[in-house]
Scaffold this motif. Structure first.
Motif, PDB file in Angstrom:
ATOM      1  N   PRO A  19     -32.753  59.010 -21.309  1.00 44.77           N
ATOM      2  CA  PRO A  19     -32.105  57.724 -21.542  1.00 44.77           C
ATOM      3  C   PRO A  19     -32.592  56.679 -20.545  1.00 44.77           C
ATOM      4  O   PRO A  19     -32.856  56.996 -19.386  1.00 44.77           O
ATOM      5  CB  PRO A  19     -30.621  58.025 -21.338  1.00 44.77           C
ATOM      6  CG  PRO A  19     -30.607  59.218 -20.449  1.00 44.77           C
ATOM      7  CD  PRO A  19     -31.828  60.016 -20.782  1.00 44.77           C
ATOM      8  N   ARG A  20     -32.707  55.451 -20.993  1.00 47.13           N
ATOM      9  CA  ARG A  20     -33.258  54.376 -20.169  1.00 47.13           C
ATOM     10  C   ARG A  20     -32.250  53.236 -20.058  1.00 47.13           C
ATOM     11  O   ARG A  20     -31.907  52.611 -21.044  1.00 47.13           O
ATOM     12  CB  ARG A  20     -34.557  53.859 -20.807  1.00 47.13           C
ATOM     13  CG  ARG A  20     -35.228  52.725 -20.053  1.00 47.13           C
ATOM     14  CD  ARG A  20     -36.566  52.388 -20.695  1.00 47.13           C
ATOM     15  NE  ARG A  20     -36.445  52.173 -22.130  1.00 47.13           N
ATOM     16  CZ  ARG A  20     -36.106  51.004 -22.680  1.00 47.13           C
ATOM     17  NH1 ARG A  20     -35.847  49.974 -21.920  1.00 47.13           N
ATOM     18  NH2 ARG A  20     -36.016  50.872 -23.986  1.00 47.13           N
ATOM     19  N   PRO A  21     -31.752  52.978 -18.853  1.00 49.23           N
ATOM     20  CA  PRO A  21     -30.786  51.887 -18.714  1.00 49.23           C
ATOM     21  C   PRO A  21     -31.462  50.529 -18.860  1.00 49.23           C
ATOM     22  O   PRO A  21     -32.659  50.375 -18.603  1.00 49.23           O
ATOM     23  CB  PRO A  21     -30.245  52.078 -17.293  1.00 49.23           C
ATOM     24  CG  PRO A  21     -31.384  52.715 -16.557  1.00 49.23           C
ATOM     25  CD  PRO A  21     -32.057  53.613 -17.570  1.00 49.23           C
ATOM     26  N   ILE A  22     -30.698  49.568 -19.300  1.00 50.56           N
ATOM     27  CA  ILE A  22     -31.184  48.196 -19.427  1.00 50.56           C
ATOM     28  C   ILE A  22     -30.283  47.302 -18.587  1.00 50.56           C
ATOM     29  O   ILE A  22     -29.055  47.377 -18.672  1.00 50.56           O
ATOM     30  CB  ILE A  22     -31.173  47.742 -20.900  1.00 50.56           C
ATOM     31  CG1 ILE A  22     -32.143  48.606 -21.713  1.00 50.56           C
ATOM     32  CG2 ILE A  22     -31.547  46.270 -21.030  1.00 50.56           C
ATOM     33  CD1 ILE A  22     -32.037  48.437 -23.193  1.00 50.56           C
ATOM     34  N   ALA A  23     -30.884  46.472 -17.757  1.00 48.32           N
ATOM     35  CA  ALA A  23     -30.127  45.575 -16.883  1.00 48.32           C
ATOM     36  C   ALA A  23     -30.010  44.198 -17.526  1.00 48.32           C
ATOM     37  O   ALA A  23     -30.995  43.655 -18.033  1.00 48.32           O
ATOM     38  CB  ALA A  23     -30.821  45.448 -15.523  1.00 48.32           C
ATOM     39  N   LEU A  53     -24.105  46.016 -16.417  1.00 45.87           N
ATOM     40  CA  LEU A  53     -24.261  47.103 -17.371  1.00 45.87           C
ATOM     41  C   LEU A  53     -23.464  46.729 -18.607  1.00 45.87           C
ATOM     42  O   LEU A  53     -22.358  46.181 -18.475  1.00 45.87           O
ATOM     43  CB  LEU A  53     -23.768  48.422 -16.794  1.00 45.87           C
ATOM     44  CG  LEU A  53     -24.644  49.129 -15.754  1.00 45.87           C
ATOM     45  CD1 LEU A  53     -26.025  49.421 -16.318  1.00 45.87           C
ATOM     46  CD2 LEU A  53     -24.766  48.364 -14.452  1.00 45.87           C
ATOM     47  N   VAL A  54     -24.016  47.003 -19.765  1.00 44.77           N
ATOM     48  CA  VAL A  54     -23.389  46.484 -20.973  1.00 44.77           C
ATOM     49  C   VAL A  54     -22.965  47.587 -21.925  1.00 44.77           C
ATOM     50  O   VAL A  54     -23.531  48.683 -21.939  1.00 44.77           O
ATOM     51  CB  VAL A  54     -24.333  45.514 -21.715  1.00 44.77           C
ATOM     52  CG1 VAL A  54     -24.673  44.331 -20.833  1.00 44.77           C
ATOM     53  CG2 VAL A  54     -25.610  46.215 -22.148  1.00 44.77           C
ATOM     54  N   ALA A  70     -19.289  47.194 -16.022  1.00 40.74           N
ATOM     55  CA  ALA A  70     -19.621  47.394 -14.611  1.00 40.74           C
ATOM     56  C   ALA A  70     -20.737  46.439 -14.223  1.00 40.74           C
ATOM     57  O   ALA A  70     -21.556  46.045 -15.061  1.00 40.74           O
ATOM     58  CB  ALA A  70     -20.047  48.835 -14.341  1.00 40.74           C
ATOM     59  N   ALA A  71     -20.756  46.041 -12.956  1.00 41.83           N
ATOM     60  CA  ALA A  71     -21.776  45.118 -12.463  1.00 41.83           C
ATOM     61  C   ALA A  71     -22.089  45.441 -11.007  1.00 41.83           C
ATOM     62  O   ALA A  71     -21.176  45.669 -10.200  1.00 41.83           O
ATOM     63  CB  ALA A  71     -21.319  43.668 -12.595  1.00 41.83           C
ATOM     64  N   ASP A  93     -16.572  53.265 -24.454  1.00 42.02           N
ATOM     65  CA  ASP A  93     -17.246  51.985 -24.242  1.00 42.02           C
ATOM     66  C   ASP A  93     -18.760  52.109 -24.179  1.00 42.02           C
ATOM     67  O   ASP A  93     -19.467  51.138 -24.394  1.00 42.02           O
ATOM     68  CB  ASP A  93     -16.768  51.337 -22.938  1.00 42.02           C
ATOM     69  CG  ASP A  93     -15.374  50.767 -23.084  1.00 42.02           C
ATOM     70  OD1 ASP A  93     -14.946  50.586 -24.239  1.00 42.02           O
ATOM     71  OD2 ASP A  93     -14.723  50.520 -22.062  1.00 42.02           O
ATOM     72  N   TYR A  94     -19.265  53.278 -23.849  1.00 41.43           N
ATOM     73  CA  TYR A  94     -20.705  53.430 -23.676  1.00 41.43           C
ATOM     74  C   TYR A  94     -21.211  54.495 -24.624  1.00 41.43           C
ATOM     75  O   TYR A  94     -20.930  55.661 -24.439  1.00 41.43           O
ATOM     76  CB  TYR A  94     -21.023  53.821 -22.231  1.00 41.43           C
ATOM     77  CG  TYR A  94     -22.344  53.291 -21.743  1.00 41.43           C
ATOM     78  CD1 TYR A  94     -23.419  54.144 -21.555  1.00 41.43           C
ATOM     79  CD2 TYR A  94     -22.519  51.943 -21.470  1.00 41.43           C
ATOM     80  CE1 TYR A  94     -24.630  53.664 -21.106  1.00 41.43           C
ATOM     81  CE2 TYR A  94     -23.734  51.459 -21.019  1.00 41.43           C
ATOM     82  CZ  TYR A  94     -24.783  52.330 -20.834  1.00 41.43           C
ATOM     83  OH  TYR A  94     -25.982  51.838 -20.394  1.00 41.43           O
ATOM     84  N   PRO A  95     -21.936  54.106 -25.659  1.00 46.03           N
ATOM     85  CA  PRO A  95     -22.410  55.070 -26.653  1.00 46.03           C
ATOM     86  C   PRO A  95     -23.518  55.948 -26.095  1.00 46.03           C
ATOM     87  O   PRO A  95     -23.942  55.783 -24.953  1.00 46.03           O
ATOM     88  CB  PRO A  95     -22.943  54.174 -27.776  1.00 46.03           C
ATOM     89  CG  PRO A  95     -23.366  52.939 -27.064  1.00 46.03           C
ATOM     90  CD  PRO A  95     -22.383  52.761 -25.936  1.00 46.03           C
TER      91      PRO A  95
END
Length: 202
Positions: A23-27, A85-86, A131-132, A176-178
């Motif tokens: 998985p790759r987070p996106i900012a 984070l979205v 979250a931020a 909240d986070y798929p």
């Protein structure tokens, strides 16, 4: 199959790298200019990089002529930024915030995004982000006219109520986070297929 990445055009390398590293987070990064304009832009090359100090890394892309984009310019001028984070519900406006607009245009204002004050840095965070990370610039490393790696220190963490248990420090994303794989894949497809559909203004 063996692929020589150095023989591929950058656009193809981008597509492959962002598709295989999961998985790759996106900012979704918020900054503020010296003139007080709040900028918000998504970054597909990002991650946390340590805990002592608490480091983050961002892959900043410049214009083809080497000129700085708004996020890079703002961070260089102020030394501060916020990584939001979205959730999946924020995906569409995040993609829309990548549209090309002038530095005098605030993406949060243009897209109707609610802002909240940060506790440790000047740039605000996105109020609806679960979250931020509030960050300060440490060093930037330039590798080409178009690519810079920014290392920052996370000095604060803001999150929605109930996300973190302060007694155990357990983080519960709940619904909240798929699944990260589906989130990253959907984002990549939206950017590739739908960017041309983003209206120039709202």
């Amino acid at each position: 199959m063996s692929i020589d990445l150095s023989a591929l055009p950058p656009a193809t390398r981008y597509k492959l790298l962002t598709a295989v590293v999961l998985p790759r987070p996106i900012a979704w990064v918020t900054t503020i200019s010296r003139a007080g304009v709040v900028n918000a832009a998504p970054f597909s090359f990002f991650n946390v990089f340590g805990q002592d100090p608490a480091l983050v890394v961002l892959g900043l892309e410049h214009h083809a002529d080497g000129g700085m984009k708004d996020t890079t310019r703002n961070i260089r001028e102020t030394g501060e930024f916020v990584i939001n984070l979205v959730s999946e519900a924020m995906l569409e406006p995040m993609v829309r915030s990548a549209a090309k607009v002038g530095p005098e245009v605030s993406e949060p204002e243009r897209l109707g995004l609610k802002l909240a004050p940060s506790a440790h840095v000047a740039p605000p965070r996105l109020a609806d982000a679960p979250a931020a990370l509030e960050c300060r610039r440490v060093v930037g490393l330039s590798f080409s006219a178009e690519r810079e790696i920014l290392v920052g220190e996370a000095v604060g963490l803001a999150c929605r109520d109930g996300l973190i248990d302060p007694d155990t420090w357990y983080v519960d994303w709940g619904g909240d986070y798929p699944v990260a794989r589906l989130f990253a894949d959907r984002y990549a497809r939206l950017v590739e297929v739908d960017r041309h559909k983003i209206p120039p203004a709202i």
